[in-house]
Design an enzyme around this catalytic site. Structure first.
Site, short mmCIF file in Angstrom:
data_model
loop_
_atom_site.label_atom_id
_atom_site.label_comp_id
_atom_site.label_asym_id
_atom_site.label_seq_id
_atom_site.Cartn_x
_atom_site.Cartn_y
_atom_site.Cartn_z
N LYS A 198 0.85 -1.20 0.00
CA LYS A 198 0.00 0.00 0.00
C LYS A 198 0.89 1.25 0.00
O LYS A 198 1.58 1.53 0.97
CB LYS A 198 -0.89 0.05 1.24
CG LYS A 198 -1.79 1.30 1.27
CD LYS A 198 -2.06 1.77 2.68
CE LYS A 198 -2.72 3.14 2.71
NZ LYS A 198 -1.90 4.24 2.15
N GLY A 251 6.37 5.52 8.72
CA GLY A 251 5.47 6.65 8.83
C GLY A 251 5.61 7.32 10.19
O GLY A 251 6.66 7.23 10.84
N SER A 252 4.56 7.97 10.63
CA SER A 252 4.61 8.74 11.87
C SER A 252 4.66 7.82 13.09
O SER A 252 4.20 6.67 13.05
CB SER A 252 3.39 9.65 11.98
OG SER A 252 2.21 8.89 12.22
N GLY A 256 2.46 4.50 13.88
CA GLY A 256 3.24 3.30 14.17
C GLY A 256 2.78 2.59 15.43
O GLY A 256 2.78 1.36 15.49
N GLU A 273 9.47 1.85 11.20
CA GLU A 273 10.45 2.92 11.01
C GLU A 273 9.68 4.22 11.09
O GLU A 273 8.82 4.50 10.26
CB GLU A 273 11.14 2.78 9.65
CG GLU A 273 12.18 3.85 9.38
CD GLU A 273 13.25 3.93 10.44
OE1 GLU A 273 13.60 5.04 10.84
OE2 GLU A 273 13.74 2.87 10.89
N CYS A 307 12.81 11.82 7.62
CA CYS A 307 12.94 11.42 9.01
C CYS A 307 14.35 11.65 9.52
O CYS A 307 14.59 11.72 10.73
CB CYS A 307 12.52 9.96 9.21
SG CYS A 307 13.37 8.80 8.13
N GLU A 409 9.07 16.56 16.21
CA GLU A 409 9.33 16.47 14.78
C GLU A 409 8.39 17.38 14.02
O GLU A 409 7.17 17.23 14.08
CB GLU A 409 9.18 15.03 14.29
CG GLU A 409 9.60 14.84 12.85
CD GLU A 409 9.53 13.40 12.40
OE1 GLU A 409 10.44 12.97 11.66
OE2 GLU A 409 8.57 12.70 12.78
#
Length: 522
Positions: A198, A251-252, A256, A273, A307, A409
């Site tokens: 996806k 992703g975020s 996650g 990750e 990231c 972040e």
């Protein structure tokens, strides 16, 4: 009256032209069991150019759990055949994939810049990373090493081998829309797994291009399946699907956690990750011009949407004013614009939600945190910027380590400069966030470099280079809230997509009981 009719006619003409343009937009499909098919919902979503929102890149299937089920069934049907294909033969197909990516690199680069916004040279680097990953990982098809070891008992042989995990769900982000899918897809395939992939809804075309190349390379039907759509529908259906033995997510941190929780509920393997708040340490003996160059590249490359972005610059007080002066001068000189223009240094951010988040942090930095806004801080919305998501490269100075802009972040073209009294102080500041992905130090002193290398608790570390620029033959990943301990890239990624099997062969012809029938040394 005549003027009114003329105005209406002109408006009608514009609408007709716009509708005609929209009707000409290309429509794409899911890829399930070797066929390009519509979503079972029959609905589509639009992929928009963030540099010019009037430009519709394409329409993609708005998929549902039914599409995920179909893709999983296809992956299940193809699994035994693919895992029983000898790994060197799987590798040969992947080498062909690499050749196709090289052949079409220029087109894939242009497509990526159009849908994601990053400048052409960076989009080309994204495609090149997929090429590098494909060639490097395909080479493991003739290795996939296990090992042999002496057994405890006579006439007994002991070894271990890798075996595929099974069916894998891969959920990938928009900021590296071909590189990161390749980090997951290629290792999964070389290990003998089948996958459901996806892509991010903001950048489906680049992942479509990767899967289309897989089809051309000869990867059998059902081995690779592509399902587009939103995270709350497609992503959730994948994460909760009982047949998907592994979910690999980038992703975020917030999403996650949701993925990890869902996987834990059904005892699935989960590879995460997530975020970063990366620091460059600049010591008083650093090459200041080189450090500024690295900070500009690390902070504003990909518009700060990495990231690994250099979102904190921890600078020794002895060179603080000199560094800040040169940094601000260079940041102001950066050219913001459409990434398709070769003169552009910094492209748009990905969408309006990103604009609102980044601008909210700029307000926090100015008002709540009280840092000094040295340059930037504005959304660009006039003239050539009117139809895109553009934000000025932004530098905050005189920041404290505990400010929100120093801790959280932001994921945009914003960096924060923090003064430090010493190397020890700088390391403490750099380590003082919940993330641990990447860090760097600029110094001419080898002892300082090695001390920082040893004491920084990150998964990636650079000396006299920025915090970005990982290479595919080294493991990629971080500590603390950045992930859950796995590493992508390198040979270490094989440990995500394969499981160990220990094998004992007893050729003694009698029952031997390990740890019980122990012979004394002769």
């Amino acid at each position: 009256m005549a003027q009114a009719k003329k105005a209406i006619s002109k408006t009608s003409g514009k609408l007709s032209a716009r509708n005609a343009a929209r009707a000409a937009v290309k429509t794409y499909h899911n890829y399930i069991d070797g066929e390009w098919v519509e979503s079972q919902s029959g609905e589509m979503f639009e992929n928009i150019n963030p540099a010019d929102t009037r430009d519709i890149v394409g329409r993609f299937p708005l998929s549902t759990s039914d599409d995920v089920n179909a893709a999983v069934n296809a992956a299940h049907g193809a699994f035994d055949r693919w895992r029983n294909t000898p790994a060197p033969k799987r590798a040969e197909i992947l080498f062909r994939l690499g050749e196709i990516l090289i052949r079409d690199k220029e087109q894939f680069t242009a497509d990526m810049t159009r849908e994601m916004g990053k400048v052409l040279k960076e989009a080309g680097g994204d495609v090149q990373e997929a090429i590098d990953c494909t060639y490097y990982t395909a080479g493991e098809g003739r290795r996939l090493h296990g090992f042999t070891t002496p057994a405890e008992m006579r006439s007994k042989f002991a070894m271990c081998i890798r075996q595929p995990v099974g069916l894998c769900g891969l959920i990938t982000p928009w900021n590296f829309p071909m590189a990161i899918p390749s980090w997951k897809l290629i290792p999964a395939l070389i290990c003998g797994n089948t996958v459901v992939l996806k892509p991010a809804e903001d950048t489906p075309l680049s992942t479509y291009n990767l899967v289309k190349a897989c089809e051309e390379a000869g990867i059998p039907p059902g081995v690779v399946n592509l399902v587009t759509g939103y995270g709350e529908s497609v992503g959730a259906a994948m994460t909760n699907h009982t047949a998907l033995r592994l979910i690999s997510f980038t992703g975020s941190t917030e999403t996650g956690r949701i993925v990890a929780s869902a996987c834990a509920e059904r005892n699935a393997i989960c590879s995460l990750e997530m975020g970063g708040k990366n620091a460059i340490i600049v010591m008083d003996d650093a090459d200041i011009d080189l450090a500024v160059e690295g900070a500009i590249w690390g902070a504003f490359g990909t518009s700060g949407q990495r990231c690994t972005a250099s979102s904190r610059l921890v600078v020794h007080k002895k060179v603080y004013k000199q560094f800040v002066s040169k940094l601000v001068e260079e940041a102001k000189a950066l050219r913001v614009g459409n990434g398709a223009d070769p003169k552009t240094d910094v492209g748009p951010v990905i969408n309006n939600d990103a604009v609102e988040k980044i601008m909210s942090y700029i307000r926090i930095g100015r008002n709540d945190d009280g840092a000094k806004l040295a340059c930037g801080g504005k959304r660009l919305s006039r003239g050539d910027y009117a139809n895109g998501y553009f934000i000025e490269p932004t530098v905050f100075t005189d920041a404290a380590p505990d400010m929100r802009i120093s801790q959280e972040e932001i994921f945009g073209p914003v960096t924060t400069v923090i003064p430090a009294n010493s190397l020890e102080d700088a390391i403490q500041i750099a380590n003082g966030v919940r993330y641990g992905l990447s860090a760097a130090i600029y110094t001419q002193n080898v002892n300082r470099a090695f001390k920082a290398m040893n004491d920084m608790y990150t998964g990636i570390f650079y000396v006299n280079a920025s915090t970005i620029g990982a290479e595919v033959h080294l493991p990629f990943g971080g500590t603390k809230a950045t992930g859950n301990g796995h590493r992508e890239a390198g040979t270490q990624v094989l440990d995500i997509f394969s499981e160990w099997k220990s094998i004992y062969v007893d050729f003694s012809g009698k029952l031997q009981r390990a740890q019980i029938d122990v012979e004394s040394p002769q």
